[in-house]
Scaffold this active site. Sequence first.
Site, PDB file in Angstrom:
ATOM      1  N   VAL A   8       0.858  -1.188   0.000  1.00 59.78           N
ATOM      2  CA  VAL A   8       0.000   0.000   0.000  1.00 59.78           C
ATOM      3  C   VAL A   8       0.896   1.241   0.000  1.00 59.78           C
ATOM      4  CG1 VAL A   8      -0.248   0.158   2.522  1.00 59.78           C
ATOM      5  CG2 VAL A   8      -2.032   1.064   1.057  1.00 59.78           C
ATOM      6  N   GLU A  30      -2.780   7.485  -1.561  1.00 59.47           N
ATOM      7  CA  GLU A  30      -4.130   8.059  -1.536  1.00 59.47           C
ATOM      8  C   GLU A  30      -4.143   9.383  -2.312  1.00 59.47           C
ATOM      9  OE1 GLU A  30      -7.496   9.670   1.648  1.00 59.47           O
ATOM     10  OE2 GLU A  30      -5.412   9.448   2.274  1.00 59.47           O
ATOM     11  N   GLN A  75      -6.079   4.367  -5.243  1.00 63.82           N
ATOM     12  CA  GLN A  75      -6.662   4.632  -3.927  1.00 63.82           C
ATOM     13  C   GLN A  75      -7.194   6.070  -3.858  1.00 63.82           C
ATOM     14  OE1 GLN A  75      -5.315   4.262   0.775  1.00 63.82           O
ATOM     15  NE2 GLN A  75      -3.782   3.998  -0.811  1.00 63.82           N
ATOM     16  N   CYS A 104      -7.448   6.338   6.831  1.00 68.63           N
ATOM     17  CA  CYS A 104      -6.432   7.349   7.119  1.00 68.63           C
ATOM     18  C   CYS A 104      -6.879   8.256   8.271  1.00 68.63           C
ATOM     19  CB  CYS A 104      -6.150   8.193   5.883  1.00 68.63           C
ATOM     20  SG  CYS A 104      -4.864   9.450   6.162  1.00 68.63           S
ATOM     21  N   LYS A 143     -10.748   0.094   2.468  1.00 71.33           N
ATOM     22  CA  LYS A 143      -9.899  -0.256   3.604  1.00 71.33           C
ATOM     23  C   LYS A 143     -10.408   0.484   4.829  1.00 71.33           C
ATOM     24  CE  LYS A 143      -5.042  -0.205   5.092  1.00 71.33           C
ATOM     25  NZ  LYS A 143      -4.515   1.029   5.684  1.00 71.33           N
ATOM     26  N   HIS A 171      -7.173  -2.628   8.703  1.00 72.82           N
ATOM     27  CA  HIS A 171      -5.964  -2.261   9.448  1.00 72.82           C
ATOM     28  C   HIS A 171      -6.231  -2.505  10.925  1.00 72.82           C
ATOM     29  CE1 HIS A 171      -2.269  -0.309  10.505  1.00 72.82           C
ATOM     30  NE2 HIS A 171      -2.898   0.591  11.240  1.00 72.82           N
ATOM     31  N   ASN A 202      -3.889  -6.117   7.665  1.00 73.72           N
ATOM     32  CA  ASN A 202      -2.815  -5.122   7.650  1.00 73.72           C
ATOM     33  C   ASN A 202      -2.449  -4.735   9.083  1.00 73.72           C
ATOM     34  OD1 ASN A 202      -2.750  -1.595   7.115  1.00 73.72           O
ATOM     35  ND2 ASN A 202      -1.068  -2.978   6.676  1.00 73.72           N
ATOM     36  N   ARG A 227       4.471   0.273   6.167  1.00 78.86           N
ATOM     37  CA  ARG A 227       5.799   0.745   6.595  1.00 78.86           C
ATOM     38  C   ARG A 227       6.895  -0.284   6.328  1.00 78.86           C
ATOM     39  NH1 ARG A 227       5.401   1.875  12.580  1.00 78.86           N
ATOM     40  NH2 ARG A 227       3.819   0.242  12.429  1.00 78.86           N
TER      41      ARG A 227
END
Length: 261
Positions: A8, A30, A75, A104, A143, A171, A202, A227
Site C-alpha cells: 500500500v 491516496e 486509492q 487514514c 480499507k 488495518h 494489515n 511501513r
Amino acid sequence: APLLAVLVKGTLPFRLLAAEYGADITYGEEIIDHKFVNCQRVINESLGTTDFVERGTDSVVFRTCPQERDKVVFQIGTSDAVRALKAAEIVCNDVAAIDINMGCPKAFSVSGGMGSALLSKPELIHDILTTLRRNLNTPVTCKIRLLNTRQDTVELARRIEKCGVPALAVHGRKVKDRPRDPAKWDEIADVVSALSIPVIANGNVFEYEDFKRIKDATGATSVMAARGALWNASIFSAKGKVPWEDFKTEYVRKTILWDND
C-alpha cells in the site's frame, strides 16, 4: 489458497520494484478526489506511461504503465459519492481496481470528511460504494480501521460486504492508536470469520515471515504491508531482504528511469 501479498502507498517506481520482489497487488498513494477530477489522461510516449496531469499545469498526479495494469489499485480519498465516481471514471480503465480509503487518521483527510472520518458514517459509505459498483466495471474495494468495539467493527464490515465489494482490507488499529501500538490481529480475525468475502489483513508486517504469521492468526486471504515495505520493498521476497543499500540503489535507479523525482 495461496497468500496474496499487498503493497500500500507506492509511487510507480516503488510499485514496480515491490512487484519485482514478489508483491501481488500494489496500491498507489491516496489521491484526493477534489484534485483528481481536475486531471486529464495523457499518454506519455517517451516514458511509455499513462499520466494523469492536473489541468493547466505540468503536475503529474498519478502515473501508471501497462506493466502494472493487472496489479495496481488506485486509492481515492473522498467524502462524496458523485465526486468519487467522477474521479474513478477518469482512471478506471488503466488500473486493476479502485479502493476507497476509509482508514487514514491524518488531519488533512479527516478534516475533509475523508479517510477514517467515514467510519462513523455507514450511510455515506454505502452511498459511495454502491454508486461506484453500479457505474464501473472495475472492481471496487475499501480499507477500514478497527472501531471502538469488536461488535462495531464486525457490524460495519458486514454492511460493507452487503454493498457488493469483492474484498475488504482491515488495518488492525483504531483511529486513536499510534503506529507504535501493536496491531490487534485477533480483532481482524473477528472480521474474517464474520464475512464470506476475502479480507486483506494489515498491521505489524515487517518481515517476510510476518505474512504467514498474520495470515495464520487472522485467517485472512491476503496480507498488506505499508511501513515494512516502504522501509525495504524486498520484504516481499521469499529469498529474504536484500541489503538496504542495494534496495536504495535500485529504487533510485527506477525513479530516474520513470522520471519520478
